[in-house]
Write an enzyme that holds these catalytic residues in place. Sequence first.
Site, PDB file in Angstrom:
ATOM      1  N   LYS A  34       0.828  -1.206   0.000  1.00  0.00           N
ATOM      2  CA  LYS A  34       0.000   0.000   0.000  1.00  0.00           C
ATOM      3  C   LYS A  34       0.864   1.258   0.000  1.00  0.00           C
ATOM      4  O   LYS A  34       0.554   2.246   0.646  1.00  0.00           O
ATOM      5  CB  LYS A  34      -0.920  -0.004   1.217  1.00  0.00           C
ATOM      6  N   CYS A  35       1.930   1.228  -0.774  1.00  0.00           N
ATOM      7  CA  CYS A  35       2.908   2.309  -0.833  1.00  0.00           C
ATOM      8  C   CYS A  35       2.827   2.972  -2.211  1.00  0.00           C
ATOM      9  O   CYS A  35       2.443   2.333  -3.194  1.00  0.00           O
ATOM     10  CB  CYS A  35       4.301   1.706  -0.608  1.00  0.00           C
ATOM     11  N   GLY A  36       3.206   4.222  -2.284  1.00  0.00           N
ATOM     12  CA  GLY A  36       3.262   4.893  -3.575  1.00  0.00           C
ATOM     13  C   GLY A  36       4.227   4.247  -4.540  1.00  0.00           C
ATOM     14  O   GLY A  36       4.104   4.389  -5.762  1.00  0.00           O
ATOM     15  N   PHE A  37       5.197   3.493  -3.997  1.00  0.00           N
ATOM     16  CA  PHE A  37       6.185   2.813  -4.835  1.00  0.00           C
ATOM     17  C   PHE A  37       5.783   1.371  -5.171  1.00  0.00           C
ATOM     18  O   PHE A  37       6.504   0.679  -5.879  1.00  0.00           O
ATOM     19  CB  PHE A  37       7.555   2.801  -4.149  1.00  0.00           C
ATOM     20  N   THR A  38       4.621   0.928  -4.700  1.00  0.00           N
ATOM     21  CA  THR A  38       4.183  -0.448  -4.934  1.00  0.00           C
ATOM     22  C   THR A  38       4.189  -0.842  -6.414  1.00  0.00           C
ATOM     23  O   THR A  38       4.541  -1.985  -6.731  1.00  0.00           O
ATOM     24  CB  THR A  38       2.796  -0.681  -4.297  1.00  0.00           C
TER      25      THR A  38
END
Length: 157
Positions: A34-38
């Site tokens: 659930k990360c912007g970098f996922t």
Amino acid sequence: MNFFDFSYPLANGQSYDFSQLKGKVVLIVNTASKCGFTPQYKGLEALWQAHKDKGLVILGFPCDQFAHQEPGDESDIMAFCEINFGVTFPLFKKVNVNGKDAIELYKFLKKQDKALIKTIPWNFTKFLVGKDGKLIARFAPNTEPEALEKDILNALA
């Protein structure tokens, strides 16, 4: 202790012995769903598919230390990665990468790193380890997997 002495449980519970990585180039990434970098999972999988037969191994270590961005259990994580990004590279049980509960592998990698900042700043920090088990480079979370290809190819040569 050296890099090849480590062993950790995979997300499915099986033990993964790092001695099998001798002579391989290894990219270690702390991941989160659930990360912007996922979306980097897609690029990591592409690197894995393009270079695994040449000796590249990518190891994903889910981590929930950054803004609770990996809330699920191992089965949730594996399903999410497979369904959304087709991930087939090894994923491990959730770990801590900073603090007193950091796993020994991350303590080892941070100790080898020549950077002044020894903490992991966020999800998707990447460590490239050479065939000899020594750290080649550390890459920031915002470094896209595609940008690592030149370093990976040099390490594989």
